[in-house]
Design a protein around this motif. Structure first.
Motif, PDB file in Angstrom:
ATOM      1  N   LYS A   1      40.643  34.885  31.530  1.00  0.00           N
ATOM      2  CA  LYS A   1      41.327  35.952  30.902  1.00  0.00           C
ATOM      3  C   LYS A   1      41.475  37.203  31.956  1.00  0.00           C
ATOM      4  CE  LYS A   1      40.090  35.006  26.125  1.00  0.00           C
ATOM      5  NZ  LYS A   1      39.175  35.425  24.794  1.00  0.00           N
ATOM      6  N   ILE A   2      40.594  37.419  32.589  1.00  0.00           N
ATOM      7  CA  ILE A   2      40.371  38.529  33.514  1.00  0.00           C
ATOM      8  C   ILE A   2      41.692  37.999  34.612  1.00  0.00           C
ATOM      9  CG2 ILE A   2      39.154  39.418  35.687  1.00  0.00           C
ATOM     10  CD1 ILE A   2      38.103  40.368  32.740  1.00  0.00           C
ATOM     11  N   LEU A   3      41.644  36.878  35.256  1.00  0.00           N
ATOM     12  CA  LEU A   3      42.505  36.253  36.062  1.00  0.00           C
ATOM     13  C   LEU A   3      43.894  36.521  35.621  1.00  0.00           C
ATOM     14  CD1 LEU A   3      41.305  32.912  37.403  1.00  0.00           C
ATOM     15  CD2 LEU A   3      41.560  35.096  38.636  1.00  0.00           C
ATOM     16  N   ASP A   4      44.364  36.223  34.271  1.00  0.00           N
ATOM     17  CA  ASP A   4      45.609  36.541  33.548  1.00  0.00           C
ATOM     18  C   ASP A   4      45.995  37.832  33.758  1.00  0.00           C
ATOM     19  OD1 ASP A   4      45.811  33.842  33.153  1.00  0.00           O
ATOM     20  OD2 ASP A   4      45.043  33.773  30.952  1.00  0.00           O
ATOM     21  N   ALA A   5      44.802  38.919  33.452  1.00  0.00           N
ATOM     22  CA  ALA A   5      45.366  40.082  33.243  1.00  0.00           C
ATOM     23  C   ALA A   5      45.563  40.872  34.598  1.00  0.00           C
ATOM     24  CB  ALA A   5      44.117  40.837  32.612  1.00  0.00           C
ATOM     25  N   ALA A   6      44.722  40.064  35.636  1.00  0.00           N
ATOM     26  CA  ALA A   6      45.025  40.727  37.089  1.00  0.00           C
ATOM     27  C   ALA A   6      46.240  40.382  37.473  1.00  0.00           C
ATOM     28  CB  ALA A   6      43.833  40.234  38.038  1.00  0.00           C
ATOM     29  N   GLN A   7      47.119  39.572  36.996  1.00  0.00           N
ATOM     30  CA  GLN A   7      48.380  38.924  37.747  1.00  0.00           C
ATOM     31  C   GLN A   7      49.471  40.350  37.811  1.00  0.00           C
ATOM     32  OE1 GLN A   7      50.296  35.584  36.190  1.00  0.00           O
ATOM     33  NE2 GLN A   7      48.343  34.771  35.411  1.00  0.00           N
ATOM     34  N   GLY A   8      49.451  41.327  37.130  1.00  0.00           N
ATOM     35  CA  GLY A   8      50.311  42.267  36.837  1.00  0.00           C
ATOM     36  C   GLY A   8      50.590  42.888  38.321  1.00  0.00           C
ATOM     37  N   ASN A   9      49.675  43.607  38.845  1.00  0.00           N
ATOM     38  CA  ASN A   9      49.665  44.242  40.204  1.00  0.00           C
ATOM     39  C   ASN A   9      49.036  43.149  41.422  1.00  0.00           C
ATOM     40  OD1 ASN A   9      46.955  44.626  39.434  1.00  0.00           O
ATOM     41  ND2 ASN A   9      47.198  46.769  40.525  1.00  0.00           N
ATOM     42  N   LEU A  10      48.538  41.880  41.116  1.00  0.00           N
ATOM     43  CA  LEU A  10      48.070  41.076  41.879  1.00  0.00           C
ATOM     44  C   LEU A  10      46.798  41.775  42.631  1.00  0.00           C
ATOM     45  CD1 LEU A  10      51.150  39.540  43.794  1.00  0.00           C
ATOM     46  CD2 LEU A  10      49.564  38.356  41.726  1.00  0.00           C
ATOM     47  N   LYS A  11      45.981  42.514  41.709  1.00  0.00           N
ATOM     48  CA  LYS A  11      44.885  43.008  42.240  1.00  0.00           C
ATOM     49  C   LYS A  11      43.765  41.792  42.683  1.00  0.00           C
ATOM     50  CE  LYS A  11      43.901  45.300  38.385  1.00  0.00           C
ATOM     51  NZ  LYS A  11      44.827  44.902  37.415  1.00  0.00           N
ATOM     52  N   LYS A  12      42.980  42.477  43.738  1.00  0.00           N
ATOM     53  CA  LYS A  12      41.949  41.501  44.174  1.00  0.00           C
ATOM     54  C   LYS A  12      40.765  40.969  42.794  1.00  0.00           C
ATOM     55  CE  LYS A  12      43.554  42.187  48.325  1.00  0.00           C
ATOM     56  NZ  LYS A  12      44.345  41.108  49.053  1.00  0.00           N
ATOM     57  N   VAL A  13      40.551  40.168  42.968  1.00  0.00           N
ATOM     58  CA  VAL A  13      39.403  39.379  41.937  1.00  0.00           C
ATOM     59  C   VAL A  13      38.277  38.757  42.491  1.00  0.00           C
ATOM     60  CG1 VAL A  13      39.282  37.992  39.854  1.00  0.00           C
ATOM     61  CG2 VAL A  13      41.528  39.306  40.423  1.00  0.00           C
ATOM     62  N   SER A  14      37.243  39.229  42.132  1.00  0.00           N
ATOM     63  CA  SER A  14      35.862  38.525  42.291  1.00  0.00           C
ATOM     64  C   SER A  14      35.466  38.124  41.093  1.00  0.00           C
ATOM     65  CB  SER A  14      34.852  38.971  43.293  1.00  0.00           C
ATOM     66  OG  SER A  14      34.589  40.341  42.627  1.00  0.00           O
ATOM     67  N   LEU A  15      34.791  36.661  40.974  1.00  0.00           N
ATOM     68  CA  LEU A  15      34.032  36.309  39.748  1.00  0.00           C
ATOM     69  C   LEU A  15      32.889  35.662  39.833  1.00  0.00           C
ATOM     70  CD1 LEU A  15      37.525  34.528  38.328  1.00  0.00           C
ATOM     71  CD2 LEU A  15      36.750  36.923  37.757  1.00  0.00           C
ATOM     72  N   GLU A  16      31.891  36.151  39.001  1.00  0.00           N
ATOM     73  CA  GLU A  16      30.752  35.213  39.069  1.00  0.00           C
ATOM     74  C   GLU A  16      30.419  34.847  37.680  1.00  0.00           C
ATOM     75  OE1 GLU A  16      27.389  34.091  37.795  1.00  0.00           O
ATOM     76  OE2 GLU A  16      26.514  36.064  38.232  1.00  0.00           O
ATOM     77  N   LEU A  17      30.761  33.584  37.428  1.00  0.00           N
ATOM     78  CA  LEU A  17      30.760  32.960  36.070  1.00  0.00           C
ATOM     79  C   LEU A  17      29.546  32.016  35.643  1.00  0.00           C
ATOM     80  CD1 LEU A  17      34.828  32.267  36.462  1.00  0.00           C
ATOM     81  CD2 LEU A  17      33.539  34.317  35.577  1.00  0.00           C
ATOM     82  N   GLY A  18      30.088  31.010  34.728  1.00  0.00           N
ATOM     83  CA  GLY A  18      28.788  30.013  33.971  1.00  0.00           C
ATOM     84  C   GLY A  18      28.194  29.076  34.870  1.00  0.00           C
ATOM     85  N   GLY A  19      27.441  28.475  34.570  1.00  0.00           N
ATOM     86  CA  GLY A  19      26.548  27.684  35.283  1.00  0.00           C
ATOM     87  C   GLY A  19      25.800  26.586  34.477  1.00  0.00           C
ATOM     88  N   LYS A  20      25.391  25.531  35.124  1.00  0.00           N
ATOM     89  CA  LYS A  20      24.741  24.332  34.355  1.00  0.00           C
ATOM     90  C   LYS A  20      23.857  23.906  35.400  1.00  0.00           C
ATOM     91  CE  LYS A  20      23.911  22.344  30.589  1.00  0.00           C
ATOM     92  NZ  LYS A  20      23.409  23.095  29.202  1.00  0.00           N
ATOM     93  N   SER A  21      22.993  24.533  35.931  1.00  0.00           N
ATOM     94  CA  SER A  21      22.370  24.185  37.094  1.00  0.00           C
ATOM     95  C   SER A  21      21.320  22.933  37.036  1.00  0.00           C
ATOM     96  CB  SER A  21      21.523  25.339  37.759  1.00  0.00           C
ATOM     97  OG  SER A  21      22.496  26.478  37.881  1.00  0.00           O
ATOM     98  N   PRO A  22      21.131  21.935  37.890  1.00  0.00           N
ATOM     99  CA  PRO A  22      20.433  20.898  37.871  1.00  0.00           C
ATOM    100  C   PRO A  22      19.350  21.017  38.639  1.00  0.00           C
ATOM    101  CG  PRO A  22      22.076  20.498  39.321  1.00  0.00           C
ATOM    102  CD  PRO A  22      22.380  21.914  38.462  1.00  0.00           C
ATOM    103  N   MET A  23      18.202  20.651  38.278  1.00  0.00           N
ATOM    104  CA  MET A  23      16.679  20.544  39.033  1.00  0.00           C
ATOM    105  C   MET A  23      16.307  19.175  38.953  1.00  0.00           C
ATOM    106  SD  MET A  23      14.890  23.722  37.167  1.00  0.00           S
ATOM    107  CE  MET A  23      14.729  23.382  35.582  1.00  0.00           C
ATOM    108  N   ILE A  24      16.113  18.658  40.226  1.00  0.00           N
ATOM    109  CA  ILE A  24      15.719  17.174  40.635  1.00  0.00           C
ATOM    110  C   ILE A  24      14.298  17.076  41.041  1.00  0.00           C
ATOM    111  CG2 ILE A  24      16.517  15.069  42.015  1.00  0.00           C
ATOM    112  CD1 ILE A  24      19.465  16.306  41.921  1.00  0.00           C
ATOM    113  N   VAL A  25      13.618  16.405  40.558  1.00  0.00           N
ATOM    114  CA  VAL A  25      12.312  16.116  40.815  1.00  0.00           C
ATOM    115  C   VAL A  25      12.062  14.679  41.390  1.00  0.00           C
ATOM    116  CG1 VAL A  25       9.732  16.361  40.023  1.00  0.00           C
ATOM    117  CG2 VAL A  25      11.735  17.807  39.101  1.00  0.00           C
ATOM    118  N   PHE A  26      11.596  14.493  42.511  1.00  0.00           N
ATOM    119  CA  PHE A  26      11.274  13.200  42.983  1.00  0.00           C
ATOM    120  C   PHE A  26       9.760  12.853  42.958  1.00  0.00           C
ATOM    121  CE2 PHE A  26      15.366  14.510  45.193  1.00  0.00           C
ATOM    122  CZ  PHE A  26      15.946  13.325  44.935  1.00  0.00           C
TER     123      PHE A  26
END
Length: 500
Positions: free
Chosen positions: A256-281
């Protein structure tokens, strides 16, 4: 009248004094109510009671704040300051945050529910060190002299300049630290700011504004508008006089932020979701892996974008690791965030509480096995016991979707499944973090290269430092915060050619 939840008795004098104040927004160096006169109630997640109110900012308030930031950037003394002067102010702000660290940690623990000890030694301590780190970059933002490829007699060079007015929208899980993550590099670069904190956790942003005022920043350089995301946040993201928008939150809202920013093509940075894996050998050290995995998922009640929510364990070591994790989870102290002994506080809201319980129920219905937790703790507030689900499968919602709660999904693999488990770890729309547990240094580096995520831990999970770039691959976001990479987010490059 404000309610007085019993948790308020745990506040120190400074934090209690701040809570007792009538809250206003900070715009153009002044404190003001919302133009519409409405307020948002602030809830204590440990009790479910309202204990404070903040202004409900709307588009008209955002207009005022953006106009103030624009004037400060284009016409005020801020743009005329030397980099050294700017850096000194940012450093001074860091000193003020440290001086009020206990108060800020208490406000964060009350507002968000997180353990106050974590807030003090984690969120707040990281924030004042980040301010000092970024203050140092103020005098080191440089361009280059460019040897041109053509034979034309030109002297050519680049300048790196502040991007301008920045709208910054921060989440509720690390409300103070995420604000500083964005504010510190923007100020160091010479930008001006309109900050919109999450409606659930607005208090530390307002206290931070008081410290900005005390530090002596020129009016209009830093502004805070409190309000709902779909009102004030949407207006800020779409504003035609904002040059850049920085957002941390869900991937859904990021779109939604990206859609809103289209008006004046403002610069955008996004830190969004995650589903981080942990692998144990199988050669992992259990004494190292168990606490790292435990904190990797249960830190901040699992309300962490980098939380290690998917655990893949080699079958040979699985019994030891799972028994250790079960003991770890069951021995965590669940309680009010303001109690220094608490290790697991409440989730931030009733909405989040219901969502997480719903995921646990869905996981069990899909065939997962409950190793521990899975229930509400106590009769008031939004507490959920640390939960571990075993025998999970890739198609389950608890494996595929971001839960944002203290829920760990576990699967096992064998020697023949090594390559497959790395592919499974990468089989997510997200790519924010991951971790590998092994004593084989070659294997550790090989897997770290193969994992598609922005930050990889080896024999640890949460990897964070002011100097280390942070951000995600895939649908986990755009851009990198921390380190010099953050300065790049808030600057533009200008090329200059001089005919000789």
């Amino acid at each position: 009248m404000k309610n007085t939840p019993k948790t308020l008795a745990l506040l120190g004098e400074d934090a209690a004094r701040f809570i007792a104040k009538d809250k206003k927004m900070f715009i153009d160096g002044a404190w003001c109510p919302a133009a519409g006169g409405s307020v948002i109630e602030v809830e204590d997640p440990a009790t479910g009671q309202m204990f404070d109110r903040v202004p409900r900012g709307l588009a008209a308030d955002v207009d005022l704040a953006v106009a103030a930031a624009r004037a400060a950037f284009d016409e005020g003394p801020w743009g005329q300051m030397s980099p050294a002067e700017r850096g000194k102010l940012v450093w001074k702000l860091g000193d003020l945050v440290e001086a009020h660290a206990d108060e800020l940690a208490q406000l964060e623990a009350l507002d968000n529910g997180k353990p106050v000890t974590d807030a003090r030694i984690g969120d707040v301590a990281f924030s004042y060190e980040l301010l000092r780190y970024m203050a140092g970059w103020s005098t080191k933002i440089t361009g280059q002299t460019i040897p041109l490829s053509a034979e034309a007699p030109f002297h050519a060079y680049t300048l790196r300049e502040a991007v301008g007015v920045c709208g910054q929208i921060v989440p509720w899980n690390f409300s103070f630290m995420m604000a500083v993550w964005k504010v510190a590099p923007a100020l160091a670069a010479g930008c001006t700011i309109v900050l919109k904190p999450a409606e659930q956790t607005p208090l530390t942003a307002l206290r931070f504004a008081e410290l900005v005022e005390e530090a002596g920043f020129p009016k209009g350089v830093f502004n805070v508008v409190t309000g709902y995301g779909h009102e004030a946040g949407a207006a800020l993201a779409a504003h035609p006089d904002v040059d850049k928008i920085a957002f941390t939150g869900s991937t859904e809202v990021g779109r939604k932020i990206l859609d809103a920013a289209q008006g004046n093509l403002k610069k955008v940075s996004l830190e969004l979701g995650g589903k981080s894996p942990m692998i144990v050998f199988p050669d992992a050290d259990p004494d190292v892996a168990i606490p790292a995995i435990g904190y990797g998922i249960f830190y901040n009640m699992g309300q962490t974008c980098t939380a290690g929510t998917r655990l893949y364990i080699h079958k040979d070591i699985a019994p030891v690791i799972l028994e250790g994790l079960k003991t770890f989870a069951e021995n965590m102290t669940v309680g009010v965030g303001l109690d220094p002994a608490t290790q697991i506080g409440p989730l931030v809201s009733k909405e989040q509480f219901d969502k997480v319980l719903g995921y646990i129920e869905a996981g069990l219905a899909d065939g997962a096995t409950l190793l521990c937790g899975g229930t509400q703790v106590g009769e008031e507030g939004y507490f959920i016991a640390p939960t571990i689900l075993t025998e999970t499968k890739p198609h389950m919602s608890v494996v595929c979707e971001e839960i944002f709660g203290p829920v760990l999904s576990v699967a096992t693999f064998d020697d023949d499944g090594f390559e497959e488990i790395v592919k499974e770890a990468n089989a997510s729309v997200y790519g924010l973090a991951g971790s590998v547990f092994t004593r084989d240094i070659s294997r550790a580096h090989q897997v770290a290269r193969k994992l598609k995520a922005g930050t990889i831990g080896i024999n640890t999970h949460h990897v964070i430092d002011p100097a280390l770039p942070f951000g995600g691959f895939k649908q986990s976001g755009w851009g990198r915060e921390q380190g010099y990479e953050a300065i790049l987010l808030y600057t533009e490059v200008k090329s200059v050619g001089v005919a000789l």
